[in-house]
Design an enzyme around this catalytic site. Structure first.
Site, PDB file in Angstrom:
ATOM      1  N   GLY A 511       0.813  -1.212   0.000  1.00 50.78           N
ATOM      2  CA  GLY A 511       0.000   0.000   0.000  1.00 50.78           C
ATOM      3  C   GLY A 511       0.845   1.261   0.000  1.00 50.78           C
ATOM      4  N   ARG A 534      -1.229  -8.991   0.727  1.00 49.98           N
ATOM      5  CA  ARG A 534      -2.111  -9.970   0.090  1.00 49.98           C
ATOM      6  C   ARG A 534      -2.306  -9.714  -1.408  1.00 49.98           C
ATOM      7  NH1 ARG A 534      -8.219  -8.858   2.397  1.00 49.98           N
ATOM      8  NH2 ARG A 534      -8.515  -6.739   1.563  1.00 49.98           N
ATOM      9  N   GLU A 536      -0.797  -9.417  -4.879  1.00 51.19           N
ATOM     10  CA  GLU A 536       0.484  -9.801  -5.476  1.00 51.19           C
ATOM     11  C   GLU A 536       1.064  -8.712  -6.371  1.00 51.19           C
ATOM     12  OE1 GLU A 536       0.494 -12.973  -8.226  1.00 51.19           O
ATOM     13  OE2 GLU A 536      -1.513 -12.583  -9.016  1.00 51.19           O
ATOM     14  N   ASP A 561      -2.500 -12.706   4.201  1.00 51.31           N
ATOM     15  CA  ASP A 561      -3.569 -11.842   4.682  1.00 51.31           C
ATOM     16  C   ASP A 561      -3.450 -11.723   6.195  1.00 51.31           C
ATOM     17  OD1 ASP A 561      -6.108 -10.770   5.475  1.00 51.31           O
ATOM     18  OD2 ASP A 561      -6.883 -11.356   3.499  1.00 51.31           O
ATOM     19  N   ALA A 583       0.584  -1.800   8.827  1.00 52.34           N
ATOM     20  CA  ALA A 583      -0.005  -0.775   7.968  1.00 52.34           C
ATOM     21  C   ALA A 583      -1.157  -1.312   7.134  1.00 52.34           C
ATOM     22  CB  ALA A 583       1.069  -0.199   7.032  1.00 52.34           C
ATOM     23  N   LYS A 629      -8.869  10.037  11.812  1.00 48.51           N
ATOM     24  CA  LYS A 629     -10.319   9.821  11.753  1.00 48.51           C
ATOM     25  C   LYS A 629     -10.817   8.923  12.891  1.00 48.51           C
ATOM     26  CE  LYS A 629     -10.445  10.388   6.736  1.00 48.51           C
ATOM     27  NZ  LYS A 629      -9.024  10.766   6.641  1.00 48.51           N
ATOM     28  N   VAL A 667      -2.327  11.495   3.797  1.00 51.23           N
ATOM     29  CA  VAL A 667      -0.989  11.168   3.307  1.00 51.23           C
ATOM     30  C   VAL A 667      -0.879  11.642   1.854  1.00 51.23           C
ATOM     31  CG1 VAL A 667       0.692   9.357   2.900  1.00 51.23           C
ATOM     32  CG2 VAL A 667      -0.877   9.196   4.844  1.00 51.23           C
ATOM     33  N   SER A 670      -0.720   9.361  -1.410  1.00 49.06           N
ATOM     34  CA  SER A 670      -1.142   7.993  -1.149  1.00 49.06           C
ATOM     35  C   SER A 670      -2.324   7.629  -2.020  1.00 49.06           C
ATOM     36  CB  SER A 670      -1.524   7.837   0.323  1.00 49.06           C
ATOM     37  OG  SER A 670      -2.707   8.565   0.604  1.00 49.06           O
TER      38      SER A 670
END
Length: 705
Positions: A511, A534, A536, A561, A583, A629, A667, A670
């Site tokens: 991510g 998770r 690929e 996962d 993360a 949040k 971010v 992101s």
């Protein structure tokens, strides 16, 4: 109206001037073969109106009834005179009459026969809004159409499926950009092609190199000869100019009538002058430079060579030859004339190279009339490869208003931007202020938001490379440019002590946050870096990026996962990580709102599984990445992240693992970041949407490569 006036005047003049040639060609056609001199064929003109186009007959009388409808290669139906006329395009001369009576223009889409027009009637509806022409862009591309079609096994199909659509495209392009200047450029380029002179007088990048100079011609051989013997040729030319300047100086000094005695003085001293100037010119390298790159440096050398040789010549005349009567004014007149002559023969090569008659460029408005703005405009005007035309400056210094830099005027201040955009319609705005304040940039973006215009900027002064082109360093306005405060750097030494020599595991490593953590952690020399993800594709991308850096430690990609307890325990047991950055999470607020159960499974259950596994296998430090949040949550995403924080706090009470919670704001860069959404909206021409006009957010910068 101007185009039609030009057509009438030039067609009438052309018919008068070529009348003897027309008569000679007519006689030769009659002597060569039977039949009429003029060939007439129905073509479709402006507004789909048919007319009879006129050409000199170049084929046998029975040609229309035999063979292909197109002329291909060395067609046997072409007569001997016809072959010469076609090669030189002299068979088109009678079309001057078509231009005079209004059926055609000098420049315009070439007229087609009715059968082709009917097949593509909708396409021709735009093309036939103007008069067809003798030449156009398609004529330049397919100047030897018969030879091109000769390579096809089915010329008719090749013409209809490939050549004709391209002709229509070029015709539409011409109509959208038509002007008298473009017409003149096309006419001149056509004449240069026919003369096989390898010179390009206009450039249109969108046309995929329509105008290519002929590959082989007598001019190419002449050019090769000149380049081989260029140094002796330049020396001879300079000698001629030295003698001419000296003679003209005497003539000017004596009002065109040089006395016998002074003429004798000229003859007595001219050889010495040539020798002295020749040595000086050699020392200054005036016979070595390539004229097409003539610059201020060359002009300085010319002035230096002339002045030094003039001083030496003065001493030679007075102290060696003893000619005290030599007029002093001639030294000055001669030097001025020679500088003009030498520069005059060199500059045209540079001017013709850099100033084509027609070149479609992007119109650029430059904000900032300082040193950076001057540098940008100078490079845009001197280097045609940038394909940019600066149309004006914008600067808040009112003292610069209406002043010019390199011929480009300061048009107004930043407050005048909307009016200037409406009036001049630039395609790009360049902010030539390397250290522009974020508030200034945001104000510009707001002012330019209603217009579909590209906004570019220069890097900061410390990043602006002096040894590189300023224009080549122009870039899009980036997210950090819009921040009102500078990014805060990490305490690198403390982080290094924490990470060095440790085995580090990152969940959600593919991510935005996880991959940036991976990049940063590689700087601090961990023993092993484990990337747990998770997806690929995301895992492959970040692993490949880090693997390409040839790092001195192992980077291990692990597909898994965080909700899969067995897989997670297997990884922890095998690698025994000492630090774990968690993360992995669902964070896209709108998507999470529509899929709340998945958010609970991943953000809550996944965090519990990971934290319990970390505690069980003795992970020293567990860093949980949360969000602002989670404070008084008003969304499903915020609520699930708050629950995850409570889970961490609960496990931490009875675990030897040290648990840390870190809350991020938005971010920058992101996946799903609102700033990326803003950039997309700005590129699309707006509007830029915000959640609430009073909202204030803190942001973390994410550097993607």
């Amino acid at each position: 109206m101007m185009k039609r006036t030009f057509d009438i005047c030039m067609a009438a003049l052309g018919l008068v001037l070529t009348a003897p040639l027309l008569a000679i060609i007519s006689v030769l056609i009659k002597l060569d073969s039977q039949g009429p001199v003029i060939f007439r064929q129905v073509r479709v003109g402006q507004g789909f109106r048919p007319f009879a186009i006129q050409k000199f007959r170049t084929m046998t009388v029975d040609a229309p009834g035999t063979g292909l409808p197109l002329t291909v290669g060395q067609d046997s139906r072409i007569t001997r005179i016809g072959r010469i006329l076609r090669k030189c395009k002299l068979d088109e001369l009678p079309q001057l009459w078509n231009v005079l009576v209004g059926d055609m223009s000098f420049v315009g889409p070439r007229p087609e026969v009715p059968r082709y027009v009917e097949r593509l009637r909708s396409e021709f509806s735009e093309v036939l809004t103007v008069r067809p022409g003798i030449t156009d862009l398609a004529s330049l591309r397919y100047i030897d159409e018969a030879s091109i079609l000769a390579y096809s096994s089915n010329p008719e199909e090749e013409y209809q499926l490939k050549v004709l659509p391209e002709k229509i495209r070029l015709a539409k392009f011409y109509i959208r950009h038509m002007s008298l200047r473009l017409d003149l450029a096309i006419i001149m380029q056509t004449l240069l092609h026919l003369a096989r002179i390898p010179v390009v007088v206009f450039t249109l990048p969108a046309l995929k190199a329509v105008v290519d100079p002929p590959s082989a011609s007598p001019w190419t051989s002449l050019s090769s000869f000149i380049m081989r013997w260029r140094k002796p040729i330049i020396v001879v030319l300079d000698v001629v100019l030295i003698i001419l300047a000296d003679y003209c100086a005497f003539a000017l000094r004596y009002d065109g009538s040089i006395p016998e005695g002074e003429l004798h003085t000229f003859e007595q001293t001219v050889l010495a002058l040539v020798a002295i100037r020749g040595v000086a010119f050699a020392l200054f390298g005036l016979n070595e430079g390539l004229w097409r790159y003539t610059s201020i440096w060359d002009l300085q050398n010319i002035i230096g060579g002339v002045l030094i040789s003039t001083i030496v010549f003065y001493g030679w005349v007075h102290w060696v030859m003893g000619i005290s009567s030599y007029p002093r004014s001639i030294f000055a007149i001669d030097a001025i004339l020679l500088i003009g002559f030498l520069a005059g023969v060199r500059l045209p090569a540079r001017v013709l190279r850099d100033k084509p008659i027609f070149q479609k460029k992007r119109k650029v408005l430059v904000i900032g009339a300082g040193d950076s703005g001057e540098r940008v405009v100078r490079e845009m005007k001197s280097r045609t490869e940038f394909n940019c035309q600066p149309i004006g400056f914008v600067d808040d210094n009112v003292g610069l208003l209406n002043q010019r830099i390199h011929g480009v005027r300061v048009l107004g201040t930043v407050q005048d931007l909307p009016k200037l955009i409406e009036g001049f319609k630039p395609e790009m705005v360049v902010i030539a202020e390397p250290n522009a304040a974020p508030e200034f940039l945001r104000d510009l973006v707001i002012k330019l938001e209603p217009y579909n215009i590209s906004i570019k900027t220069l890097p900061a002064k410390e990043e602006l490379l002096a040894d590189q082109s300023a224009v080549s360093q122009i870039r899009n306005v980036s997210i950090p440019d819009l921040l009102s405060r500078a990014p805060i750097s990490l305490d690198n030494e403390a982080t290094r002590r924490m990470v060095r020599g440790k085995c580090v595991l990152i969940t959600g490593a593919g991510g935005s946050i996880g991959s940036e953590l991976a990049r940063q952690i590689t700087l601090f020399e961990p023993k092993v870096l484990l990337l747990y993800e998770r997806h690929e594709n995301s895992l492959y991308n970040i692993h490949k990026e880090l693997d390409d850096k040839r790092l001195p430690f192992s980077v291990v990609p692990l597909i898994g996962d965080v909700t899969d307890a067995q897989r997670l325990c297997t990884v922890l047991e095998q690698y025994k990580p000492q630090i774990l950055f968690h993360a992995a999470a669902h964070k896209h607020v709108p998507l999470v709102e529509m899929n709340p159960l998945e958010a609970v499974k991943n953000n809550c259950i996944g965090t519990r599984v990971t934290a319990e596994a970390a505690s069980l296998y003795g992970v020293e430090q567990f860093v949980h990445i949360s969000t602002d949040k989670a404070v008084n949550p008003s969304s499903v995403m915020g609520a699930t992240k708050r629950v995850a924080e409570l889970i961490i706090q609960d496990i931490a009470r009875s675990s030897r693992t040290r648990f840390l919670l870190v809350r991020f704001g938005n971010v920058l860069g992101s996946s799903g970041s609102v700033l990326l959404r803003f950039q997309e909206q700005i590129r699309a021409g707006g509007p830029v949407t915000v959640t609430h006009p009073e909202i204030v957010k803190e942001r973390l910068r994410c550097n993607h490569p």
